[in-house]
Design a protein around this motif. Structure first.
Motif, mmCIF file in Angstrom:
data_model
loop_
_atom_site.group_PDB
_atom_site.id
_atom_site.type_symbol
_atom_site.label_atom_id
_atom_site.label_comp_id
_atom_site.label_asym_id
_atom_site.label_seq_id
_atom_site.Cartn_x
_atom_site.Cartn_y
_atom_site.Cartn_z
ATOM 1 N N SER A 40 -10.557 -17.952 23.879
ATOM 2 C CA SER A 40 -9.591 -18.582 22.974
ATOM 3 C C SER A 40 -10.213 -18.915 21.617
ATOM 4 O O SER A 40 -9.506 -19.234 20.674
ATOM 5 C CB SER A 40 -9.023 -19.855 23.611
ATOM 6 N N HIS A 41 -11.536 -18.795 21.501
ATOM 7 C CA HIS A 41 -12.250 -19.116 20.261
ATOM 8 C C HIS A 41 -12.619 -17.878 19.445
ATOM 9 O O HIS A 41 -13.137 -18.009 18.336
ATOM 10 C CB HIS A 41 -13.533 -19.890 20.575
ATOM 11 N N THR A 42 -12.393 -16.692 19.990
ATOM 12 C CA THR A 42 -12.802 -15.461 19.318
ATOM 13 C C THR A 42 -12.027 -15.257 18.024
ATOM 14 O O THR A 42 -10.806 -15.361 18.000
ATOM 15 C CB THR A 42 -12.567 -14.241 20.240
ATOM 16 N N VAL A 43 -12.761 -14.952 16.956
ATOM 17 C CA VAL A 43 -12.149 -14.651 15.662
ATOM 18 C C VAL A 43 -11.788 -13.168 15.668
ATOM 19 O O VAL A 43 -12.668 -12.315 15.785
ATOM 20 C CB VAL A 43 -13.134 -14.952 14.506
ATOM 21 N N VAL A 44 -10.494 -12.864 15.548
ATOM 22 C CA VAL A 44 -10.072 -11.461 15.568
ATOM 23 C C VAL A 44 -9.355 -11.023 14.294
ATOM 24 O O VAL A 44 -9.359 -9.845 13.958
ATOM 25 C CB VAL A 44 -9.183 -11.143 16.796
ATOM 26 N N GLY A 45 -8.749 -11.941 13.581
ATOM 27 C CA GLY A 45 -8.020 -11.590 12.363
ATOM 28 C C GLY A 45 -8.959 -11.144 11.258
ATOM 29 O O GLY A 45 -10.018 -11.743 11.054
ATOM 30 N N ALA A 46 -8.569 -10.101 10.533
ATOM 31 C CA ALA A 46 -9.414 -9.543 9.475
ATOM 32 C C ALA A 46 -9.738 -10.582 8.404
ATOM 33 O O ALA A 46 -10.905 -10.752 8.032
ATOM 34 C CB ALA A 46 -8.742 -8.324 8.852
ATOM 35 N N GLN A 47 -8.734 -11.275 7.900
ATOM 36 C CA GLN A 47 -8.975 -12.250 6.836
ATOM 37 C C GLN A 47 -9.828 -13.414 7.320
ATOM 38 O O GLN A 47 -10.745 -13.847 6.629
ATOM 39 C CB GLN A 47 -7.643 -12.774 6.268
ATOM 40 N N GLU A 48 -9.548 -13.893 8.510
ATOM 41 C CA GLU A 48 -10.342 -14.994 9.073
ATOM 42 C C GLU A 48 -11.798 -14.570 9.262
ATOM 43 O O GLU A 48 -12.727 -15.320 8.945
ATOM 44 C CB GLU A 48 -9.744 -15.452 10.403
ATOM 45 N N LEU A 49 -11.995 -13.341 9.747
ATOM 46 C CA LEU A 49 -13.356 -12.847 9.934
ATOM 47 C C LEU A 49 -14.084 -12.731 8.597
ATOM 48 O O LEU A 49 -15.243 -13.127 8.477
ATOM 49 C CB LEU A 49 -13.347 -11.494 10.650
ATOM 50 N N LEU A 50 -13.412 -12.237 7.587
ATOM 51 C CA LEU A 50 -14.025 -12.138 6.259
ATOM 52 C C LEU A 50 -14.420 -13.512 5.723
ATOM 53 O O LEU A 50 -15.485 -13.667 5.126
ATOM 54 C CB LEU A 50 -13.084 -11.436 5.283
ATOM 55 N N GLU A 51 -13.587 -14.512 5.959
ATOM 56 C CA GLU A 51 -13.906 -15.873 5.532
ATOM 57 C C GLU A 51 -15.125 -16.416 6.279
ATOM 58 O O GLU A 51 -16.004 -17.056 5.690
ATOM 59 C CB GLU A 51 -12.697 -16.786 5.725
ATOM 60 N N VAL A 52 -15.183 -16.160 7.575
ATOM 61 C CA VAL A 52 -16.340 -16.587 8.375
ATOM 62 C C VAL A 52 -17.608 -15.908 7.855
ATOM 63 O O VAL A 52 -18.651 -16.545 7.689
ATOM 64 C CB VAL A 52 -16.119 -16.267 9.873
ATOM 65 N N LEU A 53 -17.526 -14.622 7.577
ATOM 66 C CA LEU A 53 -18.691 -13.877 7.109
ATOM 67 C C LEU A 53 -19.143 -14.334 5.729
ATOM 68 O O LEU A 53 -20.345 -14.355 5.440
ATOM 69 C CB LEU A 53 -18.407 -12.376 7.123
ATOM 70 N N ASP A 54 -18.195 -14.726 4.874
ATOM 71 C CA ASP A 54 -18.560 -15.297 3.569
ATOM 72 C C ASP A 54 -19.394 -16.562 3.758
ATOM 73 O O ASP A 54 -20.404 -16.764 3.078
ATOM 74 C CB ASP A 54 -17.317 -15.625 2.739
ATOM 75 N N LYS A 55 -18.964 -17.398 4.692
ATOM 76 C CA LYS A 55 -19.693 -18.644 4.959
ATOM 77 C C LYS A 55 -21.092 -18.348 5.514
ATOM 78 O O LYS A 55 -22.072 -18.972 5.110
ATOM 79 C CB LYS A 55 -18.908 -19.519 5.930
ATOM 80 N N VAL A 56 -21.167 -17.394 6.426
ATOM 81 C CA VAL A 56 -22.467 -17.012 6.998
ATOM 82 C C VAL A 56 -23.385 -16.508 5.898
ATOM 83 O O VAL A 56 -24.559 -16.880 5.827
ATOM 84 C CB VAL A 56 -22.286 -15.938 8.100
ATOM 85 N N ARG A 57 -22.871 -15.675 5.020
ATOM 86 C CA ARG A 57 -23.652 -15.130 3.912
ATOM 87 C C ARG A 57 -24.177 -16.252 3.024
ATOM 88 O O ARG A 57 -25.334 -16.257 2.623
ATOM 89 C CB ARG A 57 -22.785 -14.161 3.103
ATOM 90 N N GLU A 58 -23.326 -17.218 2.734
ATOM 91 C CA GLU A 58 -23.707 -18.340 1.868
ATOM 92 C C GLU A 58 -24.776 -19.220 2.504
ATOM 93 O O GLU A 58 -25.740 -19.609 1.852
ATOM 94 C CB GLU A 58 -22.482 -19.202 1.541
ATOM 95 N N GLN A 59 -24.601 -19.569 3.780
ATOM 96 C CA GLN A 59 -25.534 -20.512 4.409
ATOM 97 C C GLN A 59 -26.758 -19.829 5.010
ATOM 98 O O GLN A 59 -27.769 -20.484 5.260
ATOM 99 C CB GLN A 59 -24.819 -21.378 5.441
ATOM 100 N N GLY A 60 -26.668 -18.528 5.265
ATOM 101 C CA GLY A 60 -27.821 -17.799 5.778
ATOM 102 C C GLY A 60 -28.015 -17.871 7.277
ATOM 103 O O GLY A 60 -29.063 -17.482 7.791
ATOM 104 N N TRP A 61 -27.022 -18.295 8.001
ATOM 105 C CA TRP A 61 -27.087 -18.362 9.462
ATOM 106 C C TRP A 61 -25.663 -18.435 10.026
ATOM 107 O O TRP A 61 -24.719 -18.685 9.282
ATOM 108 C CB TRP A 61 -27.910 -19.553 9.941
ATOM 109 N N ALA A 62 -25.548 -18.204 11.336
ATOM 110 C CA ALA A 62 -24.227 -18.204 11.974
ATOM 111 C C ALA A 62 -24.268 -18.951 13.301
ATOM 112 O O ALA A 62 -25.269 -18.934 14.007
ATOM 113 C CB ALA A 62 -23.761 -16.772 12.229
ATOM 114 N N VAL A 63 -23.162 -19.587 13.596
ATOM 115 C CA VAL A 63 -22.980 -20.248 14.892
ATOM 116 C C VAL A 63 -21.887 -19.507 15.646
ATOM 117 O O VAL A 63 -20.900 -19.068 15.066
ATOM 118 C CB VAL A 63 -22.579 -21.734 14.717
ATOM 119 N N ASN A 64 -22.091 -19.366 16.939
ATOM 120 C CA ASN A 64 -21.081 -18.803 17.821
ATOM 121 C C ASN A 64 -20.768 -19.896 18.835
ATOM 122 O O ASN A 64 -21.621 -20.262 19.640
ATOM 123 C CB ASN A 64 -21.635 -17.555 18.516
ATOM 124 N N ASP A 65 -19.567 -20.426 18.765
ATOM 125 C CA ASP A 65 -19.167 -21.531 19.643
ATOM 126 C C ASP A 65 -18.131 -21.029 20.652
ATOM 127 O O ASP A 65 -16.941 -21.100 20.419
ATOM 128 C CB ASP A 65 -18.610 -22.692 18.828
#
Length: 118
Positions: free
Chosen positions: A28-53
């Motif tokens: 139920s937590h999986t990001v599948v929408g294209a726009q939502e995924l792009l937003e998540v990836l922008d944040k990952v790029r900015e902060q330099g790391w990613a969390v998978n919850d």
């Protein structure tokens, strides 16, 4: 690790991935929408790391960082995972992430001084 690696792709490569990939909803937590995924990836790029919850599997959390070559290009990613009932996201970020970043830095340093025998 997937978010870290995807966030390092060039714009055209990322767009091709978004256009052509299947992104099944694994939890139920999986990001599948294209726009939502792009937003998540922008944040990952900015902060330099990613969390998978719990996005890939219920009960599993992880944090990932890139491993870069001597030119700063992302060539790999490393992560650490924990059971969600034992480790909160805040602890992943405050306790696990600094150690993971330190480890990535050491790998990068080792890679920079490694000269393969030809």
């Amino acid at each position: 690790m997937g978010k870290v690696l995807l966030s390092a792709l060039g714009k055209s490569e990322l767009q091709e991935y978004i256009t052509n990939s299947l992104r099944p909803k694994l939890t139920s937590h999986t990001v599948v929408g294209a726009q939502e995924l792009l937003e998540v990836l922008d944040k990952v790029r900015e902060q330099g790391w990613a969390v998978n919850d719990e996005e890939l599997e219920e009960g599993v959390r992880s944090v990932a960082v890139p491993v870069k070559d001597k030119d700063g290009k992302v060539i790999a990613a490393i992560n650490v995972s924990a059971h969600a009932s034992r480790v909160k996201v805040d602890a992943l970020i405050s306790e696990f992430l600094p150690q993971l970043q330190k480890t990535a830095f050491q790998i990068e340093t080792d890679l920079a001084v490694y000269v393969p025998k030809v």
